[in-house]
Motif scaffolding. Structure first.
Motif, PDB file in Angstrom:
ATOM      1  N   GLU A   1       0.816  -1.226   0.000  1.00 16.69           N
ATOM      2  CA  GLU A   1       0.000   0.000   0.000  1.00 16.69           C
ATOM      3  C   GLU A   1       0.849   1.275   0.000  1.00 16.69           C
ATOM      4  N   MET A   2       2.099   1.166   0.418  1.00 18.90           N
ATOM      5  CA  MET A   2       2.980   2.331   0.415  1.00 18.90           C
ATOM      6  C   MET A   2       3.415   2.726  -1.000  1.00 18.90           C
ATOM      7  N   LEU A   3       3.195   1.831  -1.946  1.00 25.17           N
ATOM      8  CA  LEU A   3       3.546   2.134  -3.340  1.00 25.17           C
ATOM      9  C   LEU A   3       2.477   2.972  -4.033  1.00 25.17           C
ATOM     10  N   SER A   4       1.309   3.018  -3.452  1.00 26.99           N
ATOM     11  CA  SER A   4       0.182   3.697  -4.087  1.00 26.99           C
ATOM     12  C   SER A   4       0.443   5.196  -4.208  1.00 26.99           C
ATOM     13  N   THR A   5       0.336   5.709  -5.446  1.00 30.08           N
ATOM     14  CA  THR A   5       0.631   7.117  -5.721  1.00 30.08           C
ATOM     15  C   THR A   5      -0.530   7.758  -6.455  1.00 30.08           C
ATOM     16  N   ARG A   6      -0.918   8.931  -6.028  1.00 34.99           N
ATOM     17  CA  ARG A   6      -1.976   9.681  -6.706  1.00 34.99           C
ATOM     18  C   ARG A   6      -1.444  10.952  -7.364  1.00 34.99           C
ATOM     19  N   ILE A   7      -0.497  11.659  -6.699  1.00 35.44           N
ATOM     20  CA  ILE A   7       0.036  12.916  -7.223  1.00 35.44           C
ATOM     21  C   ILE A   7       1.432  12.667  -7.801  1.00 35.44           C
ATOM     22  N   VAL A   8       1.612  13.042  -9.061  1.00 31.11           N
ATOM     23  CA  VAL A   8       2.874  12.791  -9.761  1.00 31.11           C
ATOM     24  C   VAL A   8       3.439  14.113 -10.281  1.00 31.11           C
ATOM     25  N   PRO A   9       4.600  14.556  -9.787  1.00 27.24           N
ATOM     26  CA  PRO A   9       5.226  15.768 -10.329  1.00 27.24           C
ATOM     27  C   PRO A   9       5.925  15.448 -11.650  1.00 27.24           C
ATOM     28  N   VAL A  10       5.729  16.304 -12.645  1.00 29.12           N
ATOM     29  CA  VAL A  10       6.268  16.072 -13.986  1.00 29.12           C
ATOM     30  C   VAL A  10       6.967  17.339 -14.472  1.00 29.12           C
ATOM     31  N   ARG A  11       8.124  17.159 -15.109  1.00 23.82           N
ATOM     32  CA  ARG A  11       8.857  18.313 -15.647  1.00 23.82           C
ATOM     33  C   ARG A  11       9.365  17.992 -17.050  1.00 23.82           C
ATOM     34  N   GLU A  12      10.051  18.955 -17.680  1.00 22.08           N
ATOM     35  CA  GLU A  12      10.541  18.828 -19.065  1.00 22.08           C
ATOM     36  C   GLU A  12       9.408  18.428 -20.008  1.00 22.08           C
TER      37      GLU A  12
ATOM     38  N   GLU B   1       1.601  19.270 -12.227  1.00 18.02           N
ATOM     39  CA  GLU B   1       1.204  18.286 -11.225  1.00 18.02           C
ATOM     40  C   GLU B   1       0.130  17.426 -11.866  1.00 18.02           C
ATOM     41  N   VAL B   2       0.358  16.123 -11.862  1.00 18.98           N
ATOM     42  CA  VAL B   2      -0.599  15.188 -12.447  1.00 18.98           C
ATOM     43  C   VAL B   2      -1.298  14.448 -11.321  1.00 18.98           C
ATOM     44  N   GLU B   3      -2.611  14.537 -11.284  1.00 21.23           N
ATOM     45  CA  GLU B   3      -3.396  13.814 -10.284  1.00 21.23           C
ATOM     46  C   GLU B   3      -4.061  12.624 -10.957  1.00 21.23           C
ATOM     47  N   LEU B   4      -3.689  11.431 -10.526  1.00 23.99           N
ATOM     48  CA  LEU B   4      -4.276  10.204 -11.056  1.00 23.99           C
ATOM     49  C   LEU B   4      -5.625   9.965 -10.384  1.00 23.99           C
ATOM     50  N   LEU B   5      -6.679   9.762 -11.164  1.00 20.53           N
ATOM     51  CA  LEU B   5      -7.998   9.539 -10.577  1.00 20.53           C
ATOM     52  C   LEU B   5      -8.053   8.204  -9.844  1.00 20.53           C
ATOM     53  N   SER B   6      -7.254   7.233 -10.328  1.00 18.21           N
ATOM     54  CA  SER B   6      -7.089   5.958  -9.619  1.00 18.21           C
ATOM     55  C   SER B   6      -5.609   5.802  -9.316  1.00 18.21           C
ATOM     56  N   PRO B   7      -5.241   5.658  -8.046  1.00 16.90           N
ATOM     57  CA  PRO B   7      -3.824   5.588  -7.691  1.00 16.90           C
ATOM     58  C   PRO B   7      -3.107   4.454  -8.420  1.00 16.90           C
TER      59      PRO B   7
ATOM     60  N   VAL C   1      -3.136   9.257 -18.786  1.00 16.80           N
ATOM     61  CA  VAL C   1      -1.673   9.249 -18.771  1.00 16.80           C
ATOM     62  C   VAL C   1      -1.142   7.833 -18.572  1.00 16.80           C
ATOM     63  N   LYS C   2       0.045   7.594 -19.119  1.00 17.08           N
ATOM     64  CA  LYS C   2       0.807   6.378 -18.856  1.00 17.08           C
ATOM     65  C   LYS C   2       2.007   6.754 -18.003  1.00 17.08           C
ATOM     66  N   VAL C   3       2.221   6.026 -16.908  1.00 15.15           N
ATOM     67  CA  VAL C   3       3.391   6.279 -16.075  1.00 15.15           C
ATOM     68  C   VAL C   3       4.444   5.183 -16.239  1.00 15.15           C
ATOM     69  N   ARG C   4       4.131   4.164 -17.008  1.00 13.56           N
ATOM     70  CA  ARG C   4       5.085   3.143 -17.421  1.00 13.56           C
ATOM     71  C   ARG C   4       4.687   2.646 -18.812  1.00 13.56           C
ATOM     72  N   SER C   5       5.666   2.222 -19.584  1.00 17.69           N
ATOM     73  CA  SER C   5       5.376   1.824 -20.960  1.00 17.69           C
ATOM     74  C   SER C   5       4.457   0.615 -21.036  1.00 17.69           C
ATOM     75  N   THR C   6       4.491  -0.244 -20.021  1.00 17.42           N
ATOM     76  CA  THR C   6       3.734  -1.496 -20.061  1.00 17.42           C
ATOM     77  C   THR C   6       2.324  -1.371 -19.479  1.00 17.42           C
ATOM     78  N   ARG C   7       1.953  -0.176 -19.038  1.00 14.58           N
ATOM     79  CA  ARG C   7       0.635   0.001 -18.420  1.00 14.58           C
ATOM     80  C   ARG C   7      -0.294   0.783 -19.345  1.00 14.58           C
ATOM     81  N   PRO C   8      -1.586   0.498 -19.289  1.00 11.75           N
ATOM     82  CA  PRO C   8      -2.526   1.259 -20.120  1.00 11.75           C
ATOM     83  C   PRO C   8      -2.709   2.669 -19.580  1.00 11.75           C
ATOM     84  N   PRO C   9      -3.145   3.609 -20.418  1.00 12.56           N
ATOM     85  CA  PRO C   9      -3.411   4.957 -19.927  1.00 12.56           C
ATOM     86  C   PRO C   9      -4.518   4.959 -18.873  1.00 12.56           C
ATOM     87  N   ARG C  10      -4.345   5.787 -17.846  1.00 11.99           N
ATOM     88  CA  ARG C  10      -5.342   5.966 -16.787  1.00 11.99           C
ATOM     89  C   ARG C  10      -5.785   7.421 -16.758  1.00 11.99           C
TER      90      ARG C  10
END
Length: 379
Positions: A292-303, A344-350, A322-331
Motif C-alpha cells: 500500500e505504500m507504493l500507491s501514488t496519486r500525485i505525480v510531479p512532472v517536468r521537461e 502536477e498530475v493527479e491520477l484519478l485511480s492511484p 496518462v501512462k506512467v510506465r510503458s507497459t501500463r494502459p493509460p489511466r
C-alpha cells in the motif's frame, strides 16, 4: 499485405515519388527494412542511414541489439538488395554524451531512466534528422509503430493501430517541428505479422530476424554491470531498511533495486511481502514496506513537451489519460500546468510503483491522440 498506397504521393507531397527524397532511419531490423523496401518499391528516392551508436566488438557478440555490429551489416544488405544508397554514420560519441552518461548518472541518483526516449529525442530525431535535411531530403521515415495524422492545426501524433505494438510512450518528446518532417509508414498496420508478411513478399534477408530486446547497450539486461563499468567505484553497499526504521539486511548497491521491486531483496523469513518503496541514495538505503505504500496519486512532472493545439498554460486543468510506465494502459488523470514545462498530475485511480526517471505520457481520453508528456521526478 501491402501498405496503403494511394495514386497521389503517399507521403503527402505534391510531386511524384521519384522527385521525393526520403531518408529512412535503418536500425537493421525488420521494421525499418520494410519501410525502406516499400518506399523504394513505390518509386521514392530512398536513402538509407544507419547510426553506429556503440562499440562494434561488443555489439557483434550481442544478439537482439540494434544500431551496431551485425545490424549495420543487415541494413546495408537490405539496401543492396533493393538498390538504394546506404550510409553508416559514427554517432558513438554523441550517443555516449547524450544518452549513456545520463543513464548511468540517473541510476546512481536513484531514478529509473528510459534511455530509448532520450535516444529518439537527442540523437535520432535531432542529429539524424538534421543529417536528413543536409541530404536535401523532403522527409525522414522510421519503422516506429505510431501514427502521424493531419489535423486542423497541423500534424498530430496518434497511437499505432495495433495497441500491442504501440511505441507512443517512447516518442512523446517529438516536437511539432520534428513531426512536420517525420513519417511513420507502419503505424496503421494491424499487427507485426503484417510487417513480416511484407518483408517476406519483398524477399528481405531480415524477414525472420527476431525483434530487438532490452536496452541496446545493456547486455542481458544487467544494468548494474554497465553502470559499474561506466562509473567505477561509485556503487557502494548499504542497508535495507523497513519504512518503520528497522534494519532488515544489507545490499551491495542501490542501483540493484527499483521502485516496486519485490523479488530478490535478500530479506527472506518475513511473514508479509515487502516491496521497495524508496531509494535513499544519499544515505545508501533501500527502503522497503507493504504494497500500500507504493500507491501514488500525485505525480510531479517536468521537461514537458506539449503537442496540444492550445498552449499548455492556457487552462488550469487538462482532463487527459496518462501512462506512467510503458507497459501500463493509460489511466484518467487531471494535469495541472505549473509552467510551460512543469505540471502536477493527479491520477484519478492511484498507481503502484510510480518511479522518478520514468516518463508520464499524455493521451486523449477515449481516443488515440498523444498530447505530449514529461518526466517524473521526486518533487
Amino acid at each position: 499485405m501491402a501498405l496503403d498506397t494511394p495514386k497521389t504521393n503517399s507521403l503527402g507531397f505534391a510531386k511524384a515519388p521519384a522527385d521525393t527524397r526520403v531518408v529512412v532511419a535503418m536500425s537493421g531490423g525488420v521494421d525499418s527494412s520494410v519501410v525502406a523496401a516499400h518506399l523504394a518499391d513505390q518509386g521514392y528516392d530512398v536513402v538509407g542511414v544507419t547510426l553506429q551508436l556503440y562499440d562494434h566488438g561488443a555489439a557483434l557478440a550481442k544478439k537482439g541489439a540494434c544500431c551496431a555490429g551485425i545490424d549495420i551489416h543487415d541494413a546495408r544488405r537490405v539496401a543492396e538488395e533493393r538498390g538504394f544508397p546506404h550510409y553508416v554514420l559514427d554517432y558513438e560519441n554523441i550517443f555516449k554524451d547524450a544518452v549513456i552518461d545520463e543513464f548511468a548518472d540517473s541510476y546512481l541518483g536513484g531514478a529509473t531512466p528510459v534511455p530509448c526516449i532520450r535516444c529518439n529525442e537527442r540523437v535520432k530525431f535531432k542529429d539524424l534528422l538534421e543529417t536528413a535535411r543536409d541530404l536535401d531530403a523532403d522527409c525522414m521515415a522510421t519503422g516506429h509503430y505510431i501514427q502521424r495524422k493531419d489535423g486542423p492545426d497541423g500534424p498530430e501524433l496518434h497511437s499505432a493501430e495495433d495497441a500491442s505494438r504501440d511505441q507512443s510512450y517512447f516518442l512523446f518528446s517529438t516536437t511539432p517541428e520534428q513531426l512536420e518532417f517525420l513519417r511513420f509508414p507502419l503505424g496503421h498496420l494491424p499487427s507485426k505479422d503484417a510487417t513480416r508478411e511484407m518483408a517476406a513478399e519483398y524477399g528481405l534477408s531480415v524477414a525472420d530476424k527476431p525483434d530487438s530486446q532490452d536496452i541496446c547497450f545493456v547486455p542481458d539486461g544487467n544494468y548494474a554491470a554497465v553502470i559499474e563499468k561506466l562509473r567505477p567505484g561509485s556503487v557502494e553497499p548499504g542497508e535495507i531498511v523497513h519504512a518503520d526504521g528497522r534494519v532488515l539486511g544489507t545490499h551491495t548497491g542501490v542501483i540493484h533495486y527499483t521502485i516496486g521491486q519485490r523479488r530478490g531483496l535478500g530479506i527472506g523469513g518475513l511473514s508479509d511481502p515487502l516491496y521497495v518503496v524508496k531509494l535513499d541514495v544519499e544515505n545508501r538505503q533501500v527502503i522497503v514496506g507493504p504494497r500500500e505504500m507504493l500507491s501514488t496519486r500525485i505525480v510531479p512532472v517536468r521537461e514537458i513537451n506539449w503537442l496540444g493545439n492550445e498552449p499548455f498554460t492556457s487552462r488550469e486543468e487538462w482532463h487527459l489519460s496518462v501512462k506512467v510506465r510503458s507497459t501500463r494502459p493509460p489511466r484518467e488523470a487531471v494535469v495541472r500546468p505549473l509552467s510551460e514545462t512543469t505540471a502536477e498530475v493527479e491520477l484519478l485511480s492511484p498507481e503502484d510503483g510510480v518511479s522518478p526517471g520514468q516518463a508520464c505520457v499524455f493521451y486523449e481520453t477515449g481516443g488515440s491522440r498523444i498530447f505530449g508528456g514529461g518526466w517524473i521526478w521526486k518533487g
